[in-house]
Design a protein around this motif. Structure first.
Motif, PDB file in Angstrom:
ATOM      1  N   LYS A 178       0.763  -1.273  -0.065  1.00  0.00           N
ATOM      2  CA  LYS A 178       0.088   0.109  -0.114  1.00  0.00           C
ATOM      3  C   LYS A 178       0.887   1.197   0.180  1.00  0.00           C
ATOM      4  O   LYS A 178       0.404   2.216  -0.194  1.00  0.00           O
ATOM      5  CB  LYS A 178      -1.113   0.023   1.389  1.00  0.00           C
ATOM      6  CG  LYS A 178      -1.981  -1.194   1.326  1.00  0.00           C
ATOM      7  CD  LYS A 178      -2.993  -0.942   0.391  1.00  0.00           C
ATOM      8  CE  LYS A 178      -4.085   0.138   0.517  1.00  0.00           C
ATOM      9  NZ  LYS A 178      -5.079   0.170  -0.394  1.00  0.00           N
ATOM     10  N   THR A 179       2.029   0.937   0.507  1.00  0.00           N
ATOM     11  CA  THR A 179       2.786   2.450   0.616  1.00  0.00           C
ATOM     12  C   THR A 179       3.787   2.731  -0.577  1.00  0.00           C
ATOM     13  O   THR A 179       4.798   2.150  -0.921  1.00  0.00           O
ATOM     14  CB  THR A 179       3.721   2.284   1.880  1.00  0.00           C
ATOM     15  OG1 THR A 179       2.897   1.815   2.891  1.00  0.00           O
ATOM     16  CG2 THR A 179       4.278   3.495   2.147  1.00  0.00           C
ATOM     17  N   ARG A 180       3.550   3.812  -1.301  1.00  0.00           N
ATOM     18  CA  ARG A 180       4.300   3.868  -2.655  1.00  0.00           C
ATOM     19  C   ARG A 180       5.625   4.390  -2.275  1.00  0.00           C
ATOM     20  O   ARG A 180       6.505   4.108  -3.112  1.00  0.00           O
ATOM     21  CB  ARG A 180       3.477   5.280  -3.149  1.00  0.00           C
ATOM     22  CG  ARG A 180       3.914   5.538  -4.676  1.00  0.00           C
ATOM     23  CD  ARG A 180       2.840   6.397  -5.377  1.00  0.00           C
ATOM     24  NE  ARG A 180       1.458   5.747  -5.611  1.00  0.00           N
ATOM     25  CZ  ARG A 180       0.318   6.522  -5.714  1.00  0.00           C
ATOM     26  NH1 ARG A 180       0.503   7.815  -5.996  1.00  0.00           N
ATOM     27  NH2 ARG A 180      -0.702   6.058  -5.543  1.00  0.00           N
ATOM     28  N   ALA A 181       5.886   4.877  -1.122  1.00  0.00           N
ATOM     29  CA  ALA A 181       7.500   5.302  -0.769  1.00  0.00           C
ATOM     30  C   ALA A 181       8.296   3.987  -0.465  1.00  0.00           C
ATOM     31  O   ALA A 181       9.338   4.144  -0.805  1.00  0.00           O
ATOM     32  CB  ALA A 181       7.285   6.021   0.690  1.00  0.00           C
ATOM     33  N   THR A 208       2.327   3.997  -8.751  1.00  0.00           N
ATOM     34  CA  THR A 208       3.236   3.511  -8.053  1.00  0.00           C
ATOM     35  C   THR A 208       4.353   2.662  -8.868  1.00  0.00           C
ATOM     36  O   THR A 208       5.492   3.026  -8.790  1.00  0.00           O
ATOM     37  CB  THR A 208       2.909   2.167  -7.089  1.00  0.00           C
ATOM     38  OG1 THR A 208       1.742   2.745  -6.305  1.00  0.00           O
ATOM     39  CG2 THR A 208       3.977   1.607  -6.451  1.00  0.00           C
ATOM     40  N   LEU A 209       3.952   2.085 -10.221  1.00  0.00           N
ATOM     41  CA  LEU A 209       4.898   1.515 -10.927  1.00  0.00           C
ATOM     42  C   LEU A 209       5.671   2.573 -11.806  1.00  0.00           C
ATOM     43  O   LEU A 209       6.830   2.400 -12.018  1.00  0.00           O
ATOM     44  CB  LEU A 209       3.954   0.641 -12.027  1.00  0.00           C
ATOM     45  CG  LEU A 209       4.924  -0.412 -12.685  1.00  0.00           C
ATOM     46  CD1 LEU A 209       5.888  -1.111 -12.042  1.00  0.00           C
ATOM     47  CD2 LEU A 209       3.982  -1.276 -13.445  1.00  0.00           C
ATOM     48  N   ASP A 210       4.821   3.455 -12.233  1.00  0.00           N
ATOM     49  CA  ASP A 210       5.520   4.652 -13.043  1.00  0.00           C
ATOM     50  C   ASP A 210       6.806   5.347 -11.933  1.00  0.00           C
ATOM     51  O   ASP A 210       7.846   5.786 -12.404  1.00  0.00           O
ATOM     52  CB  ASP A 210       4.521   5.922 -13.234  1.00  0.00           C
ATOM     53  CG  ASP A 210       3.715   5.225 -14.325  1.00  0.00           C
ATOM     54  OD1 ASP A 210       4.003   4.288 -15.140  1.00  0.00           O
ATOM     55  OD2 ASP A 210       2.701   5.866 -14.801  1.00  0.00           O
ATOM     56  N   LEU A 211       6.253   5.449 -10.554  1.00  0.00           N
ATOM     57  CA  LEU A 211       7.238   6.228  -9.597  1.00  0.00           C
ATOM     58  C   LEU A 211       8.483   5.293  -9.547  1.00  0.00           C
ATOM     59  O   LEU A 211       9.544   5.758  -9.609  1.00  0.00           O
ATOM     60  CB  LEU A 211       6.735   6.446  -8.466  1.00  0.00           C
ATOM     61  CG  LEU A 211       7.489   6.934  -7.306  1.00  0.00           C
ATOM     62  CD1 LEU A 211       7.960   8.338  -7.544  1.00  0.00           C
ATOM     63  CD2 LEU A 211       6.591   6.975  -6.023  1.00  0.00           C
TER      64      LEU A 211
END
Length: 351
Positions: A178-181, A208-211
């Motif tokens: 759940k945590t994008r970081a 999330t995947l792009d980041l």
């Protein structure tokens, strides 16, 4: 795309004895190897129907490695908060040697309050323990004469034996539920990610995947399809009505297991787990037809599942997919059919 199986048990002794579970799971792993799948993965969880038959994925994967020749063995995931890094690194190094270099290491932060309570680990320490546990374990696998002075562990200088087959160490994957970081931090270190599309919206997974990919590129790391894992409950049959009806029943069973395991979130809060109090309620509320329509579960005939995967590839690019063919206490004979039908009718389209 690459495909493997994720053996995530959601079963208890009244439904299936543990020795019978392991016999069936090992047979399924051997079948996956024979049919040309990329990997066999399993989880680390304790005490509950939700994953509780797999408190030590390394032990199970060592048995898989001894019975197979080609599939990679993937921890999906080990939980460093509950194991000293000296012990964890030693077990993983042994597994890399037993498998002759077929190990990929997935690390997870853990999220069940009952597990943290039993191990007497404060949940508010989970992120810090995870970060230190991963860093220390990777250092022990990739370096010699390691001296560690952290907030939770102090040791060294030591050189872990045996040394891993893969250098400097096996591929590392980080669970990012759940945590994008978490994905951003993994990208900076050159680690892969294990995403959970079933509990996130398509837009959240895409963001999330792009980041992750952008951060990895900025840090000078090349991302391959083996660096991005996603797991999907899978149920395949020649008859679409049977696939839906049986798949829905097993999905409900898996949902009950998740609800039981996450029930403590109703009375638990932690700054390390924002929003997790909703997990138990969401496990019951999931609409099975909507899960299929949203490509969050792979259910239907081989051609229907092939269409789902082509859409998933359009959304996320070439990734590595793990089929959760036993979740919901699916009988092993039905899980074997899912795996065999997938190998015969779906796998060739992605080779």
């Amino acid at each position: 795309m690459k495909f493997g199986i994720n053996l995530f048990p959601t079963v208890n002794p009244e439904e299936l004895a543990a020795d019978d579970y392991f016999a069936g799971a090992l047979d399924l792993a051997v079948l996956a190897d024979q049919l040309g799948f990329h990997h066999v993965k399993t989880v680390e969880h304790y005490f509950y129907d939700y994953g509780g038959y797999s408190p030590d994925p390394v032990t199970f994967l060592a048995a898989v490695a001894a019975r197979t020749s080609n599939v990679r063995v993937v921890t999906g995931a080990v939980l460093p908060a509950f194991t000293h890094p000296l012990k964890l690194a030693g077990k993983l190094a042994m597994l890399d040697n037993i498998s002759r270099g077929r190990l990929d290491i997935g690390f997870g932060r853990a999220f069940l309050p009952g597990e943290f309570a039993a191990f007497e680990i404060p949940m508010d320490e989970s992120q810090a323990r995870f970060d230190e546990g991963v860093a220390a374990t990777v250092a022990l696998l990739g370096e010699e004469h390691v001296k560690w002075a952290g907030d939770f562990h102090n040791f060294g200088p030591v050189t872990m034996l045996p040394r891993p087959v893969q250098t400097p160490h096996p591929r590392v994957l980080v669970a990012t539920a759940k945590t994008r970081a978490s994905a951003e931090n993994a990208a900076r270190r050159g680690f892969g990610v294990m995403l959970v599309p079933s509990i996130n919206s398509r837009s959240d997974v895409t963001a999330t995947l792009d980041l992750y990919r952008q951060t990895a590129a900025a840090a000078g790391h090349t991302v391959t399809q083996e660096d991005v894992h996603m797991s999907y409950n899978a149920y395949i049959a020649e008859d679409p009505i049977e696939a839906f009806t049986r798949g829905e029943a097993y999905s409900r069973r898996a949902g009950r297991a998740l609800k039981e395991a996450t029930a403590d979130w109703a009375t638990t809060s932690s700054s390390n787990y924002v929003g997790y109090e909703k997990l138990a309620r969401r496990a019951e509320e999931r609409d099975f037809q909507q899960q299929i329509s949203d490509n969050k579960a792979l259910v239907g005939t081989p051609s229907q599942v092939l269409h789902q995967l082509e859409e998933i590839r359009d959304w996320y690019g070439d990734i590595t997919v793990s089929l959760q063919a036993i979740s919901g206490a699916v009988p092993f004979e039905e899980a074997r059919r899912t795996v065999a039908l997938f190998a015969e009718h779906v796998l060739p389209h992605f080779r």
